[in-house]
Design an enzyme around this catalytic site. Structure first.
Site, PDB file in Angstrom:
ATOM      1  CG  HIS A   1      -2.076   0.914   1.098  1.00 36.30           C
ATOM      2  ND1 HIS A   1      -2.004   2.260   1.371  1.00 36.30           N
ATOM      3  CD2 HIS A   1      -3.335   0.674   0.659  1.00 36.30           C
ATOM      4  CE1 HIS A   1      -3.186   2.802   1.128  1.00 36.30           C
ATOM      5  NE2 HIS A   1      -4.007   1.876   0.690  1.00 36.30           N
TER       6      HIS A   1
ATOM      7  CG  ASP B   1      -8.436  -4.184  -2.883  1.00 31.80           C
ATOM      8  OD1 ASP B   1      -7.680  -3.205  -2.933  1.00 31.80           O
ATOM      9  OD2 ASP B   1      -9.677  -4.105  -3.030  1.00 31.80           O
TER      10      ASP B   1
END
Ligand code: SDX
Length: 416
Positions: A299, A356
């Protein structure tokens, strides 16, 4: 705390003011940099660049914390519905009972679509990806909505996007369009529009409704991510709300962004099909010559656990247990996470599972097909996109127009 920073460029001294956020994030205000020094900054991907001041959500990437209007996501997920969260994100405070009732009733009042929307849908190819369908329908929605009050635009979209998502899903599975049921809450109505069958009574499943409510909350806002920045950028050019949101959906569709939830399940299925050799796939992800990346990992901001991933992992385990599903994909995902988090490559690069990594497992468990996962992400992110569009207008942000470093030809003449 510094109030200014000093730059010394070629013997010239410059002072630039420092801006502090309420959670002590800090920035050098370089809005006069070029004017004073002739320099611009260079920051591909805007990794070190703040584009605006915002009060909607805050991420502490080092601690793995996420706040919506100051409230930790862990408290919101326990105490709020998605509609309460949408109200909070759009208006800055949680609604009281009367405000929540009026907000929900206004959404139900706008829970209808112009008949031509169905006709337009009939002309979109069946094989088109649901995100392309949803983004196109959202764009066209603008043609059928005349809002006197700006606030009504937000309510229209909150009311209509689940309908467009349900229409998209039913087009894909070949089912007839369904209609909203005003006796149901927002999430239950959404599920009924998706899954009800005309000649059968619809069985509401509270486990599935609770899981979806949590998933939409987890996706509701996330600072200046790619799709939210897209919405703000279009809004800064005074593009309309619907076209800005439609463009945000298109950005979200990308595999590196919201499209990752579909890519995660496809990756896990590939690992299973190839024999489940986790170590081989982790080595692939580390190999710079191999374009493969561990989808659902890493991320831009979180250099610790994504708090949403922790919650989504718990929701996935609960849903699968409560629905009595045996899902080898969840076991594989947990194994893969465990192995990756022990690997020096992932530890050094601070690559952790993001939202996700587990969300697709939950969507699949509640009956949503893979290519609809990002549509569900868009349904969750809608309040965040709208709040940022609204804030951009209130802030009177200037039109977004970054600079560049030119590396093309110098001026030359056409020889002919
Ligand atoms: C979302 O911004 C948001 O908030 C987004 C989001 C939201 O709610 O809106 O949180 C939703 O988009 C989550 C992210 C979903 N995408 C994925 O899961 C795709 C896989 N992840 C990566 O592509 C990547 O981690 C990103 C895109 C998420 C972040 O990319 P960055 O910040 O640009 O980091 P990078 O690509 O520069 O990677 C840094 C290093 C690189 O190695 P080096 O060049 O330094 O040697 O880490 C490596 C990368 O190769 N790396 C990975 C990896 N992610 C980063 N290596 C293997 N597998 C991965 N998943």
């Amino acid at each position: 705390m510094y109030s200014v920073v000093n730059f010394n460029i070629n013997g010239y001294h410059y002072k630039f003011p420092v801006i502090y956020g309420t959670c002590y994030d800090k920035a050098i205000n370089i809005s006069k940099l070029r004017e004073s020094t002739g320099f611009i900054t260079f920051d591909p991907g805007f990794k070190n660049t703040g584009m605006t001041k915002s009060s909607i959500s805050f991420i502490d990437g080092e601690k793995g914390e996420l706040l919506y209007r100051g409230y930790p996501i862990e408290q919101i997920i326990k105490k709020c519905s998605f509609i309460e969260t949408s109200y909070l994100i759009l208006n800055g405070e949680l609604p009281d009972t009367a405000q929540l009732k009026s907000f929900s009733e206004r959404i139900k009042k706008f829970n209808h679509l112009h008949k031509e929307m169905n006709q337009i849908l009939d002309h979109i190819p069946n094989f088109y990806h649901p995100m392309g369908i949803l983004s196109s329908l959202t764009y066209i929605l603008d043609a059928f909505i005349d809002c006197l009050q700006e606030e009504d635009m937000y309510i229209h979209l909150l009311a209509k996007l689940p309908m467009l998502a349900a229409l998209t899903y039913r087009k894909k599975v070949g089912g007839p369009p369904t209609h909203p049921d005003h006796h149901l809450d927002y999430i239950s109505n959404l599920l009924k529009m998706f899954f009800s069958v005309p000649n059968q009574s619809y069985e509401h499943n509270p486990i599935i409704a609770d899981a979806l409510n949590k998933l939409l909350i987890l996706h509701a806002d996330h600072e200046q991510n790619c799709s939210t920045t897209t919405v703000r950028l279009l809004g800064s050019a005074h593009a309309g709300l619907f076209s800005s949101i439609s463009a945000g959906m298109t950005a979200l569709w990308g595999r590196l962004h919201g499209g990752a939830n579909q890519a995660v399940i496809e990756m896990l299925e590939d690992i299973l099909k190839s024999g489940g050799n986790i170590k081989k796939w982790i080595e692939k992800a580390k190999n710079k010559k191999d374009p493969f990346r561990l989808m659902g990992f890493g991320h831009r901001i979180y250099k610790n656990f994504d708090p949403r991933a922790k919650i989504a992992k718990q929701v996935a385990e609960n849903v699968i247990q409560e629905l009595g599903i045996s899902d080898p994909i969840l076991e594989l995902a947990k194994n893969l996470e465990e192995n990756a988090l022990r690997d020096s490559y992932f530890i050094e690069k601070k690559l952790y599972p993001n939202i996700d990594f587990y969300s697709g497992i939950i969507y699949q468990a509640i009956g949503i097909p893979k290519d609809m996962f990002t549509v569900m992400f868009a349904l969750g992110r809608l309040p965040g996109w709208m709040a940022h569009w609204k804030e951009m207008k209130l802030n009177r942000d200037p039109i977004g127009r970054p600079r560049q470093i030119y590396i093309g030809y110098k001026k030359r003449n056409i020889k002919k």
